[in-house]
Write a protein that holds these residues in place. Structure first.
Motif, PDB file in Angstrom:
ATOM      1  N   TYR A  85     105.946  56.103 153.790  1.00 50.48           N
ATOM      2  CA  TYR A  85     105.513  56.972 154.884  1.00 50.48           C
ATOM      3  C   TYR A  85     105.204  56.203 156.161  1.00 50.48           C
ATOM      4  O   TYR A  85     105.578  56.639 157.260  1.00 50.48           O
ATOM      5  CB  TYR A  85     104.278  57.763 154.430  1.00 50.48           C
ATOM      6  CG  TYR A  85     103.676  58.622 155.512  1.00 50.48           C
ATOM      7  CD1 TYR A  85     102.579  58.185 156.251  1.00 50.48           C
ATOM      8  CD2 TYR A  85     104.230  59.856 155.824  1.00 50.48           C
ATOM      9  CE1 TYR A  85     102.032  58.969 157.259  1.00 50.48           C
ATOM     10  CE2 TYR A  85     103.686  60.640 156.831  1.00 50.48           C
ATOM     11  CZ  TYR A  85     102.596  60.191 157.544  1.00 50.48           C
ATOM     12  OH  TYR A  85     102.062  60.966 158.552  1.00 50.48           O
ATOM     13  N   SER A  86     104.529  55.091 156.067  1.00 54.90           N
ATOM     14  CA  SER A  86     104.039  54.457 157.303  1.00 54.90           C
ATOM     15  C   SER A  86     105.189  53.958 158.169  1.00 54.90           C
ATOM     16  O   SER A  86     105.222  54.196 159.386  1.00 54.90           O
ATOM     17  CB  SER A  86     103.052  53.330 156.999  1.00 54.90           C
ATOM     18  OG  SER A  86     103.651  52.321 156.238  1.00 54.90           O
ATOM     19  N   MET A  89     100.289  64.257 162.059  1.00 62.84           N
ATOM     20  CA  MET A  89      99.526  64.693 160.883  1.00 62.84           C
ATOM     21  C   MET A  89     100.469  64.661 159.676  1.00 62.84           C
ATOM     22  O   MET A  89     101.606  65.117 159.778  1.00 62.84           O
ATOM     23  CB  MET A  89      98.996  66.118 161.088  1.00 62.84           C
ATOM     24  CG  MET A  89      98.240  66.668 159.883  1.00 62.84           C
ATOM     25  SD  MET A  89      97.431  68.229 160.282  1.00 62.84           S
ATOM     26  CE  MET A  89      96.741  68.678 158.680  1.00 62.84           C
ATOM     27  N   HIS A  90     100.021  64.134 158.567  1.00 60.08           N
ATOM     28  CA  HIS A  90     100.806  64.119 157.328  1.00 60.08           C
ATOM     29  C   HIS A  90     100.625  65.500 156.712  1.00 60.08           C
ATOM     30  O   HIS A  90      99.544  65.819 156.201  1.00 60.08           O
ATOM     31  CB  HIS A  90     100.294  63.014 156.417  1.00 60.08           C
ATOM     32  CG  HIS A  90     101.189  62.666 155.274  1.00 60.08           C
ATOM     33  ND1 HIS A  90     102.368  63.311 154.993  1.00 60.08           N
ATOM     34  CD2 HIS A  90     101.074  61.709 154.304  1.00 60.08           C
ATOM     35  CE1 HIS A  90     102.941  62.769 153.936  1.00 60.08           C
ATOM     36  NE2 HIS A  90     102.178  61.796 153.483  1.00 60.08           N
ATOM     37  N   THR A  91     101.655  66.331 156.771  1.00 60.47           N
ATOM     38  CA  THR A  91     101.482  67.748 156.461  1.00 60.47           C
ATOM     39  C   THR A  91     101.971  68.167 155.076  1.00 60.47           C
ATOM     40  O   THR A  91     101.761  69.302 154.666  1.00 60.47           O
ATOM     41  CB  THR A  91     102.184  68.614 157.526  1.00 60.47           C
ATOM     42  OG1 THR A  91     103.395  67.960 157.948  1.00 60.47           O
ATOM     43  CG2 THR A  91     101.300  68.790 158.734  1.00 60.47           C
ATOM     44  N   GLU A  92     102.655  67.288 154.355  1.00 54.84           N
ATOM     45  CA  GLU A  92     103.017  67.591 152.970  1.00 54.84           C
ATOM     46  C   GLU A  92     103.263  66.311 152.213  1.00 54.84           C
ATOM     47  O   GLU A  92     103.943  65.407 152.724  1.00 54.84           O
ATOM     48  CB  GLU A  92     104.324  68.415 152.882  1.00 54.84           C
ATOM     49  CG  GLU A  92     104.194  69.888 153.150  1.00 54.84           C
ATOM     50  CD  GLU A  92     105.501  70.625 152.848  1.00 54.84           C
ATOM     51  OE1 GLU A  92     105.748  71.640 153.524  1.00 54.84           O
ATOM     52  OE2 GLU A  92     106.253  70.198 151.959  1.00 54.84           O
ATOM     53  N   THR A  93     102.761  66.240 151.017  1.00 52.51           N
ATOM     54  CA  THR A  93     103.169  65.226 150.053  1.00 52.51           C
ATOM     55  C   THR A  93     102.707  65.667 148.677  1.00 52.51           C
ATOM     56  O   THR A  93     101.748  66.453 148.552  1.00 52.51           O
ATOM     57  CB  THR A  93     102.613  63.820 150.377  1.00 52.51           C
ATOM     58  OG1 THR A  93     103.291  62.851 149.575  1.00 52.51           O
ATOM     59  CG2 THR A  93     101.110  63.727 150.132  1.00 52.51           C
ATOM     60  N   ASN A  94     103.401  65.215 147.660  1.00 55.03           N
ATOM     61  CA  ASN A  94     102.942  65.400 146.293  1.00 55.03           C
ATOM     62  C   ASN A  94     103.849  64.617 145.356  1.00 55.03           C
ATOM     63  O   ASN A  94     104.884  64.087 145.772  1.00 55.03           O
ATOM     64  CB  ASN A  94     102.893  66.871 145.855  1.00 55.03           C
ATOM     65  CG  ASN A  94     104.259  67.530 145.701  1.00 55.03           C
ATOM     66  OD1 ASN A  94     105.213  66.933 145.196  1.00 55.03           O
ATOM     67  ND2 ASN A  94     104.362  68.768 146.110  1.00 55.03           N
ATOM     68  N   TRP A  96      99.800  58.169 143.596  1.00 55.81           N
ATOM     69  CA  TRP A  96     100.584  58.571 144.767  1.00 55.81           C
ATOM     70  C   TRP A  96      99.663  58.972 145.902  1.00 55.81           C
ATOM     71  O   TRP A  96      99.885  58.595 147.058  1.00 55.81           O
ATOM     72  CB  TRP A  96     101.517  59.723 144.386  1.00 55.81           C
ATOM     73  CG  TRP A  96     102.405  60.157 145.520  1.00 55.81           C
ATOM     74  CD1 TRP A  96     102.130  61.102 146.481  1.00 55.81           C
ATOM     75  CD2 TRP A  96     103.708  59.662 145.823  1.00 55.81           C
ATOM     76  NE1 TRP A  96     103.170  61.220 147.368  1.00 55.81           N
ATOM     77  CE2 TRP A  96     104.154  60.362 146.980  1.00 55.81           C
ATOM     78  CE3 TRP A  96     104.555  58.709 145.234  1.00 55.81           C
ATOM     79  CZ2 TRP A  96     105.413  60.116 147.553  1.00 55.81           C
ATOM     80  CZ3 TRP A  96     105.799  58.487 145.802  1.00 55.81           C
ATOM     81  CH2 TRP A  96     106.209  59.186 146.947  1.00 55.81           C
ATOM     82  N   LEU A  97      98.603  59.730 145.590  1.00 57.25           N
ATOM     83  CA  LEU A  97      97.637  60.138 146.619  1.00 57.25           C
ATOM     84  C   LEU A  97      97.045  58.906 147.300  1.00 57.25           C
ATOM     85  O   LEU A  97      96.985  58.813 148.533  1.00 57.25           O
ATOM     86  CB  LEU A  97      96.526  60.973 145.983  1.00 57.25           C
ATOM     87  CG  LEU A  97      95.330  61.286 146.891  1.00 57.25           C
ATOM     88  CD1 LEU A  97      95.707  62.251 148.006  1.00 57.25           C
ATOM     89  CD2 LEU A  97      94.175  61.874 146.069  1.00 57.25           C
ATOM     90  N   TRP A  98      96.623  57.960 146.479  1.00 60.65           N
ATOM     91  CA  TRP A  98      96.011  56.752 147.054  1.00 60.65           C
ATOM     92  C   TRP A  98      96.992  56.018 147.951  1.00 60.65           C
ATOM     93  O   TRP A  98      96.662  55.595 149.058  1.00 60.65           O
ATOM     94  CB  TRP A  98      95.518  55.821 145.940  1.00 60.65           C
ATOM     95  CG  TRP A  98      94.957  54.570 146.521  1.00 60.65           C
ATOM     96  CD1 TRP A  98      95.563  53.353 146.636  1.00 60.65           C
ATOM     97  CD2 TRP A  98      93.680  54.439 147.167  1.00 60.65           C
ATOM     98  NE1 TRP A  98      94.744  52.463 147.291  1.00 60.65           N
ATOM     99  CE2 TRP A  98      93.582  53.098 147.623  1.00 60.65           C
ATOM    100  CE3 TRP A  98      92.624  55.307 147.385  1.00 60.65           C
ATOM    101  CZ2 TRP A  98      92.462  52.620 148.282  1.00 60.65           C
ATOM    102  CZ3 TRP A  98      91.503  54.822 148.041  1.00 60.65           C
ATOM    103  CH2 TRP A  98      91.418  53.501 148.480  1.00 60.65           C
ATOM    104  N   LYS A  99      98.221  55.896 147.483  1.00 61.99           N
ATOM    105  CA  LYS A  99      99.240  55.165 148.241  1.00 61.99           C
ATOM    106  C   LYS A  99      99.559  55.881 149.549  1.00 61.99           C
ATOM    107  O   LYS A  99      99.682  55.247 150.613  1.00 61.99           O
ATOM    108  CB  LYS A  99     100.489  55.020 147.366  1.00 61.99           C
ATOM    109  CG  LYS A  99     101.612  54.188 147.976  1.00 61.99           C
ATOM    110  CD  LYS A  99     102.706  55.042 148.568  1.00 61.99           C
ATOM    111  CE  LYS A  99     103.292  55.966 147.526  1.00 61.99           C
ATOM    112  NZ  LYS A  99     104.260  56.905 148.136  1.00 61.99           N
ATOM    113  N   VAL A 110      98.708  56.394 155.545  1.00 60.00           N
ATOM    114  CA  VAL A 110      98.158  57.096 156.710  1.00 60.00           C
ATOM    115  C   VAL A 110      97.170  56.199 157.449  1.00 60.00           C
ATOM    116  O   VAL A 110      97.177  56.107 158.681  1.00 60.00           O
ATOM    117  CB  VAL A 110      97.485  58.420 156.273  1.00 60.00           C
ATOM    118  CG1 VAL A 110      96.626  59.014 157.382  1.00 60.00           C
ATOM    119  CG2 VAL A 110      98.540  59.428 155.850  1.00 60.00           C
ATOM    120  N   LEU A 111      96.338  55.500 156.694  1.00 57.99           N
ATOM    121  CA  LEU A 111      95.381  54.583 157.319  1.00 57.99           C
ATOM    122  C   LEU A 111      96.093  53.471 158.078  1.00 57.99           C
ATOM    123  O   LEU A 111      95.676  53.062 159.165  1.00 57.99           O
ATOM    124  CB  LEU A 111      94.457  53.976 156.263  1.00 57.99           C
ATOM    125  CG  LEU A 111      93.351  54.866 155.721  1.00 57.99           C
ATOM    126  CD1 LEU A 111      92.550  54.090 154.673  1.00 57.99           C
ATOM    127  CD2 LEU A 111      92.441  55.361 156.820  1.00 57.99           C
TER     128      LEU A 111
END
Lengths: 78, 430
Positions: free
Chosen positions: B278-279, B294-299, B312-315, B320-321
């Motif tokens: 993503y980054s 804004m990151h508007t979708e992931t899963n 995956w959430l953490w990554k 995003v950070l």
């Protein structure tokens, strides 16, 4: 060296406190939730060879995370 | 802004014989009150949500607002800020599909009607994932018109993006301080070998087309030829350049495991899995559009280990950070969706009733490990994103403050600015 899980960051435990007796042929889930479901193909040591009943994908799962599903009840529900 | 969403895809499949309705499949029509409870239990204030277009827009300027009145009334009472998703991969039967040249005007009038009925709604995604909608409907042959040519793709794309732009214009007439958060797939195409470099470059140019047109960003010469060769006219192209509303927009972008592709020398594409992540890809989109992100979708699906989605959430959060710390103004994050989905493992092309375990909650509304993780992440990091700069915050007016004097004054100022925009001719329709 194995990759760590971020479950510990969020204080989430996946393992059952009292592991179940899992055998080949059992239908299981590896978490507390509804789906994914797996068929146990074989058991060896602390792992089970499992097959996802929806998409057919094979993987290894830790026996200590496997929870038996009631196959007749599931089939009746479907 | 931490958010989740209620999956509301409604494409038609199998030559129009079957209507997919994810809100039906995932039980939202039965459990919508409980679903709103879960949003609050997670500690969330923002929800990507929209009325089902196919049962709300019954004909030209003809609406059935019954479900929307109930649900949006409840969101207002709970002070949950909806990011309203008006069109999610499908249109009502009477419109047909995205090849219909009347779609932009019909949809824009619907958007205006919605905004007039719910004037307290400020945040919108008029058309969700415009590029994916056009690609899956009109190039891959999966949904709706099931087109497979570049011409059907360009036709769908120009109609979808024009619908989005016209809808924004209609909404701004009602709510001049409206903020539009695109939710667009952020992709990358990797050349498999040197002979694949040119085909990969073409795909990497095409991935920007929907946002280029939407934001009035000039396309490169190769893409201009591609658009003109496949049915877009110069006047249609100039419409997009002359009607940019980018200053009302947040670049919302989506990232899944399937967003990166490998390209062969023959131009064939396959999923590559995560290579850049993503980054890196977000930096490319930001470099092009220079808009808040804004990151508007992931899963990702929970699997045999039980922690796949947690990791995956953490990554994704780490990504995003990273983007935020690299200086990209980053305003939010979304895990999509609140509950598990159905049949997304096959891209909704088939009706197998297979549960896709990607939700924060399962379809019994029991929390998943990723839901617990997200709840904790929000508690831990909730104050971090907004403090990147106290001077730069998204001017969201919660529903409960809509009637207050400060909010009314803010709208009056926005109306004046909008009048200046219109008077300078930047947004005149051609």
């Amino acid at each position: 060296m194995t990759l760590s899980s971020y479950s510990d960051v969020f204080d989430i435990r996946h393992d059952l406190e009292h592991p179940q007796d899992i055998r080949a042929g059992d239908l299981v889930r590896t978490g507390a939730n509804h789906f994914p479901h797996f068929e146990v193909l074989a058991v060896h040591g602390d792992k089970a060879w499992v097959r996802n009943v929806q998409n057919g994908a094979d993987s290894l799962a830790l026996l200590v995370r496997c929870r038996k599903l009631d196959r007749p009840a599931l089939m009746a529900a479907e | 802004m931490f958010a989740t969403g209620i999956e509301n895809s409604i494409p038609k499949i199998q030559n129009g014989r079957i209507r997919v309705d994810q809100m039906e499949s995932c039980g939202h029509y039965r459990h919508w009150r409980r679903d709103f409870d879960l949003v609050t239990e997670l500690g969330l204030s923002y929800l990507r949500y929209g009325p089902p277009l196919h049962t709300t827009l019954l004909g030209p300027d003809k609406h059935d607002w019954a479900f929307a009145d109930e649900t949006f009334g409840e969101l207002f009472d709970r002070d949950i800020v909806p990011i309203v998703d008006l069109c999610h991969f499908g249109v009502p039967d009477w419109i047909g599909d995205f090849q219909n040249p009347d779609f932009p005007d019909l949809f824009a009038r619907y958007a205006g009607a919605f905004a007039r009925r719910f004037p307290w709604v400020q945040l919108y995604t008029p058309v969700n994932e415009m590029f994916i909608c056009a690609q899956f409907s009109a190039k891959y042959g999966w949904w709706n018109e099931q087109g497979t040519t570049d011409r059907t793709f360009v036709t769908a794309l120009k109609h979808i993006v024009k619908a989005n732009v016209l809808a924004m214009q209609e909404i701004l007439q009602v709510r001049p301080d409206a903020i539009f958060i695109q939710s667009e797939s952020s992709e990358y195409f990797h050349a498999e070998n040197p002979a694949a470099i040119k085909p990969a470059e073409i795909e990497n140019a095409k991935r920007f087309l929907s946002l280029d047109l939407n934001y009035g960003h000039r396309v490169d010469s190769e893409m201009y030829e591609y658009l003109m060769d496949n049915g877009m006219t110069p006047d249609e192209y100039r419409f997009f350049l002359g009607n940019s509303l980018r200053h009302h927009c947040i670049l919302g972008n989506d990232y899944y495991w399937t967003n990166e592709h490998r390209v062969s020398a023959e131009g064939l594409t396959r999923a590559s899995g995560e290579i850049f992540g993503y980054s890196e890809i977000t930096r490319q989109y930001y470099a092009r559009y220079r808009l808040p992100v804004m990151h508007t979708e992931t899963n990702i699906a929970e699997g045999p280990n039980g922690d796949e989605a947690v990791n995956w959430l953490w990554k994704e959060w780490a990504n995003v950070l990273r983007v935020r710390n690299d200086g990209v103004p980053t305003v939010g994050f979304t895990w999509y969706s609140l509950t598990d989905q159905v049949d997304w493992d096959v891209g909704l092309r088939e009706q197998n009733n297979r549960v896709h375990p990607v939700g924060l909650y399962d379809l019994n509304r029991e929390i998943r490990p990723v839901g617990k993780s997200y709840r904790q992440l929000i508690r831990d990091w909730g104050a971090v994103l907004p403090t990147q700069s106290i001077c730069l915050t998204v001017p969201v007016v919660p529903p409960s403050e809509y009637g207050e004097r400060a909010a009314a004054r803010h709208r009056k100022d926005a109306r004046h600015l909008r009048a200046v925009e219109m008077a300078t001719g930047d947004t005149q329709q051609s």
